[in-house]
Design a protein around this motif. Sequence first.
Motif, PDB file in Angstrom:
ATOM      1  N   ILE A  61      18.146  10.655 -18.425  1.00  0.00           N
ATOM      2  CA  ILE A  61      17.042  11.588 -18.215  1.00  0.00           C
ATOM      3  C   ILE A  61      16.895  11.888 -16.718  1.00  0.00           C
ATOM      4  CG2 ILE A  61      14.527  11.828 -18.340  1.00  0.00           C
ATOM      5  CD1 ILE A  61      14.639  10.214 -20.951  1.00  0.00           C
ATOM      6  N   ALA A  62      16.995  10.830 -15.898  1.00  0.00           N
ATOM      7  CA  ALA A  62      16.883  11.014 -14.440  1.00  0.00           C
ATOM      8  C   ALA A  62      17.971  11.946 -13.919  1.00  0.00           C
ATOM      9  CB  ALA A  62      16.971   9.650 -13.752  1.00  0.00           C
ATOM     10  N   GLU A  63      19.189  11.791 -14.467  1.00  0.00           N
ATOM     11  CA  GLU A  63      20.279  12.662 -14.036  1.00  0.00           C
ATOM     12  C   GLU A  63      20.049  14.099 -14.509  1.00  0.00           C
ATOM     13  OE1 GLU A  63      25.177  12.934 -14.362  1.00  0.00           O
ATOM     14  OE2 GLU A  63      24.080  11.343 -15.390  1.00  0.00           O
ATOM     15  N   GLN A  64      19.575  14.249 -15.766  1.00  0.00           N
ATOM     16  CA  GLN A  64      19.344  15.584 -16.309  1.00  0.00           C
ATOM     17  C   GLN A  64      18.259  16.334 -15.542  1.00  0.00           C
ATOM     18  OE1 GLN A  64      18.368  15.500 -20.478  1.00  0.00           O
ATOM     19  NE2 GLN A  64      18.607  17.714 -20.742  1.00  0.00           N
ATOM     20  N   LEU A  65      17.219  15.593 -15.110  1.00  0.00           N
ATOM     21  CA  LEU A  65      16.115  16.213 -14.383  1.00  0.00           C
ATOM     22  C   LEU A  65      16.306  16.166 -12.869  1.00  0.00           C
ATOM     23  CD1 LEU A  65      13.059  14.997 -16.504  1.00  0.00           C
ATOM     24  CD2 LEU A  65      14.184  17.225 -16.528  1.00  0.00           C
ATOM     25  N   ARG A  66      17.452  15.621 -12.448  1.00  0.00           N
ATOM     26  CA  ARG A  66      17.824  15.561 -11.010  1.00  0.00           C
ATOM     27  C   ARG A  66      16.745  14.838 -10.185  1.00  0.00           C
ATOM     28  NH1 ARG A  66      19.030  21.779 -10.020  1.00  0.00           N
ATOM     29  NH2 ARG A  66      17.460  21.941 -11.646  1.00  0.00           N
ATOM     30  N   TRP A  67      16.310  13.685 -10.699  1.00  0.00           N
ATOM     31  CA  TRP A  67      15.301  12.916  -9.979  1.00  0.00           C
ATOM     32  C   TRP A  67      15.859  12.302  -8.705  1.00  0.00           C
ATOM     33  CZ3 TRP A  67      12.830  10.123 -14.805  1.00  0.00           C
ATOM     34  CH2 TRP A  67      11.899  11.005 -15.389  1.00  0.00           C
ATOM     35  N   ASP A  68      17.159  12.115  -8.623  1.00  0.00           N
ATOM     36  CA  ASP A  68      17.767  11.497  -7.440  1.00  0.00           C
ATOM     37  C   ASP A  68      18.167  12.535  -6.384  1.00  0.00           C
ATOM     38  OD1 ASP A  68      17.627   8.802  -8.211  1.00  0.00           O
ATOM     39  OD2 ASP A  68      19.370   9.040  -9.499  1.00  0.00           O
ATOM     40  N   ALA A 113       0.009  -4.751  -7.901  1.00  0.00           N
ATOM     41  CA  ALA A 113       1.248  -4.894  -7.129  1.00  0.00           C
ATOM     42  C   ALA A 113       2.315  -3.939  -7.632  1.00  0.00           C
ATOM     43  CB  ALA A 113       1.760  -6.326  -7.206  1.00  0.00           C
ATOM     44  N   CYS A 114       3.156  -3.481  -6.718  1.00  0.00           N
ATOM     45  CA  CYS A 114       4.334  -2.703  -7.093  1.00  0.00           C
ATOM     46  C   CYS A 114       5.406  -3.685  -7.580  1.00  0.00           C
ATOM     47  CB  CYS A 114       4.841  -1.908  -5.891  1.00  0.00           C
ATOM     48  SG  CYS A 114       5.499  -2.941  -4.547  1.00  0.00           S
ATOM     49  N   PRO A 115       6.493  -3.203  -8.174  1.00  0.00           N
ATOM     50  CA  PRO A 115       7.526  -4.127  -8.679  1.00  0.00           C
ATOM     51  C   PRO A 115       8.081  -5.063  -7.615  1.00  0.00           C
ATOM     52  CG  PRO A 115       7.837  -1.958  -9.627  1.00  0.00           C
ATOM     53  CD  PRO A 115       6.760  -1.809  -8.586  1.00  0.00           C
ATOM     54  N   THR A 116       8.318  -4.544  -6.394  1.00  0.00           N
ATOM     55  CA  THR A 116       8.896  -5.388  -5.341  1.00  0.00           C
ATOM     56  C   THR A 116       7.940  -6.496  -4.924  1.00  0.00           C
ATOM     57  OG1 THR A 116      10.223  -3.536  -4.524  1.00  0.00           O
ATOM     58  CG2 THR A 116       9.880  -5.391  -3.028  1.00  0.00           C
ATOM     59  N   CYS A 117       6.676  -6.150  -4.681  1.00  0.00           N
ATOM     60  CA  CYS A 117       5.703  -7.164  -4.264  1.00  0.00           C
ATOM     61  C   CYS A 117       5.424  -8.155  -5.394  1.00  0.00           C
ATOM     62  CB  CYS A 117       4.409  -6.495  -3.803  1.00  0.00           C
ATOM     63  SG  CYS A 117       4.561  -5.602  -2.215  1.00  0.00           S
ATOM     64  N   ALA A 118       5.387  -7.662  -6.645  1.00  0.00           N
ATOM     65  CA  ALA A 118       5.184  -8.560  -7.787  1.00  0.00           C
ATOM     66  C   ALA A 118       6.322  -9.571  -7.889  1.00  0.00           C
ATOM     67  CB  ALA A 118       5.073  -7.753  -9.072  1.00  0.00           C
ATOM     68  N   HIS A 150       9.516   7.889 -15.367  1.00  0.00           N
ATOM     69  CA  HIS A 150       9.823   7.909 -13.931  1.00  0.00           C
ATOM     70  C   HIS A 150       9.237   6.683 -13.227  1.00  0.00           C
ATOM     71  CE1 HIS A 150       9.863   9.231  -9.715  1.00  0.00           C
ATOM     72  NE2 HIS A 150      10.835  10.050 -10.074  1.00  0.00           N
ATOM     73  N   GLN A 151       8.018   6.299 -13.576  1.00  0.00           N
ATOM     74  CA  GLN A 151       7.392   5.133 -12.959  1.00  0.00           C
ATOM     75  C   GLN A 151       8.164   3.858 -13.271  1.00  0.00           C
ATOM     76  OE1 GLN A 151       3.362   5.457 -14.425  1.00  0.00           O
ATOM     77  NE2 GLN A 151       2.638   6.410 -12.526  1.00  0.00           N
ATOM     78  N   ARG A 152       8.712   3.757 -14.477  1.00  0.00           N
ATOM     79  CA  ARG A 152       9.462   2.556 -14.840  1.00  0.00           C
ATOM     80  C   ARG A 152      10.787   2.465 -14.091  1.00  0.00           C
ATOM     81  NH1 ARG A 152       8.342   1.930 -21.398  1.00  0.00           N
ATOM     82  NH2 ARG A 152       6.119   1.446 -21.170  1.00  0.00           N
ATOM     83  N   LEU A 153      11.343   3.602 -13.722  1.00  0.00           N
ATOM     84  CA  LEU A 153      12.601   3.589 -12.968  1.00  0.00           C
ATOM     85  C   LEU A 153      12.380   3.466 -11.463  1.00  0.00           C
ATOM     86  CD1 LEU A 153      14.760   6.343 -14.723  1.00  0.00           C
ATOM     87  CD2 LEU A 153      15.130   3.873 -14.796  1.00  0.00           C
ATOM     88  N   TYR A 154      11.376   4.188 -10.934  1.00  0.00           N
ATOM     89  CA  TYR A 154      11.230   4.313  -9.489  1.00  0.00           C
ATOM     90  C   TYR A 154       9.896   3.797  -8.944  1.00  0.00           C
ATOM     91  CZ  TYR A 154      15.119   7.543 -10.282  1.00  0.00           C
ATOM     92  OH  TYR A 154      16.300   8.104 -10.669  1.00  0.00           O
ATOM     93  N   GLY A 155       8.920   3.572  -9.824  1.00  0.00           N
ATOM     94  CA  GLY A 155       7.622   3.083  -9.363  1.00  0.00           C
ATOM     95  C   GLY A 155       6.753   4.145  -8.716  1.00  0.00           C
ATOM     96  N   THR A 156       7.102   5.416  -8.904  1.00  0.00           N
ATOM     97  CA  THR A 156       6.336   6.499  -8.279  1.00  0.00           C
ATOM     98  C   THR A 156       6.120   7.621  -9.285  1.00  0.00           C
ATOM     99  OG1 THR A 156       8.360   7.584  -7.500  1.00  0.00           O
ATOM    100  CG2 THR A 156       7.304   6.012  -5.998  1.00  0.00           C
ATOM    101  N   THR A 207       0.803  -1.231   0.000  1.00  0.00           N
ATOM    102  CA  THR A 207       0.000   0.000   0.000  1.00  0.00           C
ATOM    103  C   THR A 207       0.834   1.279   0.000  1.00  0.00           C
ATOM    104  OG1 THR A 207      -0.288   0.435   2.381  1.00  0.00           O
ATOM    105  CG2 THR A 207      -1.745  -1.223   1.372  1.00  0.00           C
ATOM    106  N   THR A 208       2.136   1.178  -0.223  1.00  0.00           N
ATOM    107  CA  THR A 208       2.971   2.374  -0.182  1.00  0.00           C
ATOM    108  C   THR A 208       3.505   2.764  -1.553  1.00  0.00           C
ATOM    109  OG1 THR A 208       4.901   1.004   0.382  1.00  0.00           O
ATOM    110  CG2 THR A 208       3.683   1.988   2.205  1.00  0.00           C
ATOM    111  N   ALA A 209       3.795   1.794  -2.408  1.00  0.00           N
ATOM    112  CA  ALA A 209       4.361   2.089  -3.725  1.00  0.00           C
ATOM    113  C   ALA A 209       3.265   2.094  -4.789  1.00  0.00           C
ATOM    114  CB  ALA A 209       5.441   1.056  -4.081  1.00  0.00           C
ATOM    115  N   THR A 210       3.532   2.778  -5.898  1.00  0.00           N
ATOM    116  CA  THR A 210       2.576   2.836  -7.000  1.00  0.00           C
ATOM    117  C   THR A 210       2.474   1.463  -7.664  1.00  0.00           C
ATOM    118  OG1 THR A 210       3.138   5.146  -7.410  1.00  0.00           O
ATOM    119  CG2 THR A 210       2.024   3.966  -9.181  1.00  0.00           C
ATOM    120  N   ALA A 211       1.241   1.050  -7.940  1.00  0.00           N
ATOM    121  CA  ALA A 211       1.028  -0.241  -8.605  1.00  0.00           C
ATOM    122  C   ALA A 211       1.521  -0.176 -10.048  1.00  0.00           C
ATOM    123  CB  ALA A 211      -0.445  -0.607  -8.569  1.00  0.00           C
ATOM    124  N   GLN A 212       2.256  -1.198 -10.458  1.00  0.00           N
ATOM    125  CA  GLN A 212       2.737  -1.288 -11.834  1.00  0.00           C
ATOM    126  C   GLN A 212       2.427  -2.630 -12.483  1.00  0.00           C
ATOM    127  OE1 GLN A 212       6.477   0.564 -13.080  1.00  0.00           O
ATOM    128  NE2 GLN A 212       6.928   0.958 -10.936  1.00  0.00           N
TER     129      GLN A 212
END
Length: 227
Positions: A219-226, A88-93, A168-174, A59-64
């Motif tokens: 893209i994540a680095e360019q947009l400073r997602w981390d 399910a999120c990637p981890t639970c799946a 972003h969802q494919r990399l981080y699930g959120t 119930t915490t991560a976005t379902a993928q």
Amino acid sequence: MTEPTPLPVIICQVCDRSLHRMATASGVSFAHSPIDPDDHPVAPVEAPPHWRGRCDFCTTATAQFIVPASDFTAPNTPAAHSLGDWAACPTCALMIGANRWNILLRRSLSAHEHLHGTTATAKQEHNLRAVHRTLRAAINGPIRPIPPAPIPPDEPAMRFEQARIVVHQRLYGTEPPPYREPGSELGAQRLERDCLRLAAMPPEEFAADPDAVATALEIAEQLRWDS
């Protein structure tokens, strides 16, 4: 034979989480999951198109991913019915696919502790274990990715925003943070082109393509997602 019309997904308008459907003497009512936040009353509304919501397990991560399942009645709660597939999120799946249900249970209980600040009672743990056991028997097909929402073909700005969300969802699930403009117009054009290309790829093709994943990380680095 005409296929039955699937029931709409009902969510809480306050917390945007899917609700349990309960059969009562007066009809049908809705309730939060036992591990959902309990700081507000249920406000049932029909989920909007392409709603994803949270993982049904932690119930915490976005379902993928979709966990296909037959309907069943919740053990120890005859009025509660599970209708159709779970999300399910990637981890639970990954845990379900690997048949690691004990670890999945601990992850769900840990989510309960994080949300409520208290550990689940022995009865809650027993009931959740029973639900997982029943769901395990009800699974009727392979776990599959949730298709991304369609990108509007005639609205360039909206197409890019939807593509940015998919990447972003494919990399981080959120969901991604607010958009940050790149340093140059050329960089913005390349960013938009790459996001649209990656979002158009099927999820399994994206995951199996090292170049696509590397581009997404750029893209994540360019947009400073981390950051």
